[in-house]
Design an enzyme around this catalytic site. Structure first.
Site, PDB file in Angstrom:
ATOM      1  N   CYS A 141      25.523 -34.747  20.517  1.00  0.00           N
ATOM      2  CA  CYS A 141      24.390 -35.347  21.576  1.00  0.00           C
ATOM      3  C   CYS A 141      23.003 -34.640  20.386  1.00  0.00           C
ATOM      4  O   CYS A 141      22.174 -35.538  20.686  1.00  0.00           O
ATOM      5  CB  CYS A 141      24.597 -34.194  22.619  1.00  0.00           C
ATOM      6  SG  CYS A 141      24.790 -32.617  23.269  1.00  0.00           S
TER       7      CYS A 141
ATOM      8  N   HIS B 201      17.759 -31.037  25.505  1.00  0.00           N
ATOM      9  CA  HIS B 201      17.705 -30.773  24.075  1.00  0.00           C
ATOM     10  C   HIS B 201      16.663 -30.901  23.344  1.00  0.00           C
ATOM     11  O   HIS B 201      16.121 -32.117  23.160  1.00  0.00           O
ATOM     12  CB  HIS B 201      18.815 -31.278  23.369  1.00  0.00           C
ATOM     13  CG  HIS B 201      20.548 -30.700  23.643  1.00  0.00           C
ATOM     14  ND1 HIS B 201      20.774 -30.515  24.893  1.00  0.00           N
ATOM     15  CD2 HIS B 201      21.956 -31.209  23.266  1.00  0.00           C
ATOM     16  CE1 HIS B 201      21.981 -30.094  25.450  1.00  0.00           C
ATOM     17  NE2 HIS B 201      23.032 -30.877  24.305  1.00  0.00           N
TER      18      HIS B 201
HETATM   19  N1  LIG Z   1      27.102 -33.631  28.865  1.00  0.00           N
HETATM   20  C1  LIG Z   1      26.459 -33.473  27.487  1.00  0.00           C
HETATM   21  O1  LIG Z   1      25.029 -33.860  27.405  1.00  0.00           O
HETATM   22  C2  LIG Z   1      27.329 -34.620  26.399  1.00  0.00           C
HETATM   23  C3  LIG Z   1      26.530 -35.137  25.449  1.00  0.00           C
HETATM   24  C4  LIG Z   1      27.419 -35.706  24.639  1.00  0.00           C
HETATM   25  C5  LIG Z   1      29.019 -35.538  24.439  1.00  0.00           C
HETATM   26  N2  LIG Z   1      28.810 -35.422  25.679  1.00  0.00           N
HETATM   27  C6  LIG Z   1      30.599 -35.289  25.835  1.00  0.00           C
HETATM   28  O2  LIG Z   1      30.886 -36.117  27.025  1.00  0.00           O
HETATM   29  C7  LIG Z   1      32.303 -35.492  27.242  1.00  0.00           C
HETATM   30  C8  LIG Z   1      32.441 -35.881  29.370  1.00  0.00           C
HETATM   31  O3  LIG Z   1      31.243 -34.620  28.996  1.00  0.00           O
HETATM   32  P1  LIG Z   1      31.071 -34.220  30.584  1.00  0.00           P
HETATM   33  O4  LIG Z   1      29.347 -33.193  30.193  1.00  0.00           O
HETATM   34  O5  LIG Z   1      30.048 -35.510  31.501  1.00  0.00           O
HETATM   35  O6  LIG Z   1      31.496 -32.578  31.118  1.00  0.00           O
HETATM   36  P2  LIG Z   1      32.090 -33.912  32.908  1.00  0.00           P
HETATM   37  O7  LIG Z   1      30.917 -33.536  33.398  1.00  0.00           O
HETATM   38  O8  LIG Z   1      33.171 -31.756  32.712  1.00  0.00           O
HETATM   39  O9  LIG Z   1      32.953 -34.319  33.711  1.00  0.00           O
HETATM   40  C9  LIG Z   1      34.072 -34.750  33.185  1.00  0.00           C
HETATM   41  C10 LIG Z   1      34.803 -36.041  33.302  1.00  0.00           C
HETATM   42  O10 LIG Z   1      35.880 -35.773  32.747  1.00  0.00           O
HETATM   43  C11 LIG Z   1      37.127 -36.380  33.865  1.00  0.00           C
HETATM   44  N3  LIG Z   1      38.594 -35.344  32.743  1.00  0.00           N
HETATM   45  C12 LIG Z   1      39.118 -33.979  32.945  1.00  0.00           C
HETATM   46  N4  LIG Z   1      39.580 -33.892  32.482  1.00  0.00           N
HETATM   47  C13 LIG Z   1      40.408 -35.474  32.544  1.00  0.00           C
HETATM   48  C14 LIG Z   1      41.652 -35.887  31.899  1.00  0.00           C
HETATM   49  N5  LIG Z   1      42.734 -34.840  31.507  1.00  0.00           N
HETATM   50  N6  LIG Z   1      42.122 -37.200  32.924  1.00  0.00           N
HETATM   51  C15 LIG Z   1      40.537 -37.812  32.549  1.00  0.00           C
HETATM   52  N7  LIG Z   1      39.732 -37.556  33.017  1.00  0.00           N
HETATM   53  C16 LIG Z   1      39.560 -35.935  32.728  1.00  0.00           C
HETATM   54  C17 LIG Z   1      36.528 -35.657  34.914  1.00  0.00           C
HETATM   55  O11 LIG Z   1      36.890 -35.788  36.019  1.00  0.00           O
HETATM   56  P3  LIG Z   1      37.955 -34.817  37.011  1.00  0.00           P
HETATM   57  O12 LIG Z   1      37.140 -36.001  38.239  1.00  0.00           O
HETATM   58  O13 LIG Z   1      39.198 -35.823  37.182  1.00  0.00           O
HETATM   59  O14 LIG Z   1      37.947 -33.650  36.711  1.00  0.00           O
HETATM   60  C18 LIG Z   1      35.172 -35.544  34.401  1.00  0.00           C
HETATM   61  O15 LIG Z   1      34.806 -37.236  34.979  1.00  0.00           O
HETATM   62  C19 LIG Z   1      32.633 -34.105  26.576  1.00  0.00           C
HETATM   63  O16 LIG Z   1      34.211 -35.007  25.841  1.00  0.00           O
HETATM   64  C20 LIG Z   1      31.307 -33.660  26.031  1.00  0.00           C
HETATM   65  O17 LIG Z   1      31.798 -32.916  25.023  1.00  0.00           O
HETATM   66  C21 LIG Z   1      28.791 -34.794  27.104  1.00  0.00           C
END
Ligand SMILES: NC(=O)c1ccc[n+]([C@@H]2O[C@H](COP(=O)([O-])OP(=O)(O)OC[C@H]3O[C@@H](n4cnc5c(N)ncnc54)[C@H](OP(=O)(O)O)[C@@H]3O)[C@@H](O)[C@H]2O)c1
Length: 328
Positions: free
Chosen positions: A127, A236
């Site tokens: 990001c 950010h």
């Molecule tokens: N947040 C940001 O600003 C941002 C920016 C760039 C990239 N990212 C990347 O995007 C990804 C998600 O970020 P987020 O902020 O959305 O995180 P989050 O709010 O913690 O959401 C994580 C998601 O992944 C699912 N998940 C976790 N473990 C899993 C598994 N073993 N199998 C299938 N689904 C699973 C969770 O589902 P459940 O409901 O089943 O737990 C939830 O839907 C990460 O890799 C992060 O590094 C995030």
């Protein structure tokens, strides 16, 4: 085009689903996928409820584009399955970003890399890297970059739903949980991700190597980063210093940036945006653009973007639109 979203219950997944509501190229309802924890969650999409399912081996049958935001482990496990079923995976985790065969794409910089792709994996960059890359790409084109030095100020939403919840609990005076290495409320933490042997943290290393890759540069581009978590809910910011290969004044730098797709450039050196002002917007905002007083090749600026949008979901949906032949 049929679409699946893995990580549909998370911050990025929900944001992607919201953006997909406005994409005319989406055929039918997206398939919403998560782990067993999130299975059964109902997500409203175009006014109707979509029930989230647990991802499995057959989940990607008939899917053209699979948007992944479930973290590195699930991406490594399920991206080959989805690609094998004929989908193009657009992955938000860091799992595939350094694979030479996997394009690392910011559409406004290197969107041409996805032309003609019909199956396989595309990586969405980190990001903070996306917003810095978009800010410096016009300078790279104008006169070439020799150095890029970055200090980030990263919102808690970058750490996912647990991190947002943790800040809320700490602000309410509850004891600190284990999401952050130190208290985050009324504090800043110069440590994001795991520790690396060279003294840096993982988030900093991502900025260094991904910025080079997006710009098509190697080690000859000197990049440094200090990544800092701040108690901001979303958005950010980054203080950026570049050294160009030739002298470039502020007027020429601004001229190179103005009109670049996805960039919004403040008019004066004292103008800037804050994370609150870009919350909900898809652009990257460049402000405080000014000369480095000690170096005629040096420029300083302040770069702000919504990490859930341009830093993640919007960048991914833009790539999906390119694949679908749309201009969303
Ligand atoms: N947040 C940001 O600003 C941002 C920016 C760039 C990239 N990212 C990347 O995007 C990804 C998600 O970020 P987020 O902020 O959305 O995180 P989050 O709010 O913690 O959401 C994580 C998601 O992944 C699912 N998940 C976790 N473990 C899993 C598994 N073993 N199998 C299938 N689904 C699973 C969770 O589902 P459940 O409901 O089943 O737990 C939830 O839907 C990460 O890799 C992060 O590094 C995030």
């Amino acid at each position: 085009m049929r679409v699946a979203v893995l990580g549909a219950t998370g911050l990025v997944g929900r944001t992607m689903l919201r953006l997909l509501e406005d994409c005319a190229w989406v055929d039918g309802e997206p398939v919403a996928l998560a782990s067993a924890r999130g299975a059964g969650t109902v997500i409203t999409w175009r006014g109707r409820g979509i029930v989230c399912r647990e991802v499995n081996q057959d989940a990607f049958a008939g899917i053209g584009i699979a948007l992944f935001s479930a973290g590195g482990g699930p991406s490594r496990r399920w991206a080959p399955v989805a690609a094998g079923a004929g989908a193009v995976v657009i992955d938000n985790s860091s799992a595939w970003r350094q694979e030479p065969a996997v394009p690392l794409v910011v559409p406004e910089i290197n969107g041409g890399l996805v032309a003609g792709l019909r199956a396989g994996i595309i990586a969405n960059p980190n990001c903070s890297t996306i917003q810095v890359a978009l800010a410096v790409a016009p300078l790279e084109r104008a006169c070439g970059l020799a150095e890029v030095h970055v200090a980030t100020y990263q919102a808690v939403s970058g750490g996912g739903q647990r991190a947002v919840d943790e800040l809320g609990r700490q602000e309410a005076g509850q004891p600190c949980g284990d999401v952050f290495p130190r208290p985050i409320a009324r504090n800043v933490i110069p440590a994001i991700g795991g520790v690396l042997p060279d003294g840096s943290y993982e988030e900093e290393a991502k900025v260094v190597r991904e910025l080079r890759r997006i710009l098509g540069r190697g080690d000859d581009l000197k990049v440094t980063c200090t990544a800092v978590r701040v108690p901001v809910l979303n958005g950010h910011a980054a203080a950026v210093r570049v050294v160009c290969r030739a002298p470039l004044d502020v007027a020429a730098a601004r001229a190179a940036m103005v009109g670049w797709p996805g960039l919004e450039v403040a008019t004066g050196s004292h103008d800037y945006a804050t994370p609150r002002e870009v919350d909900g917007r898809t652009i990257v905002h460049v402000g405080r653009l000014r000369q480095d007083p000690g170096n005629e090749c040096g420029l300083l600026c302040w770069v702000v973007a919504d990490n859930l949008l341009k830093g993640a979901a919007w960048n991914a949906v833009q790539i999906a639109g390119l694949l679908a032949g749309s201009v969303t």
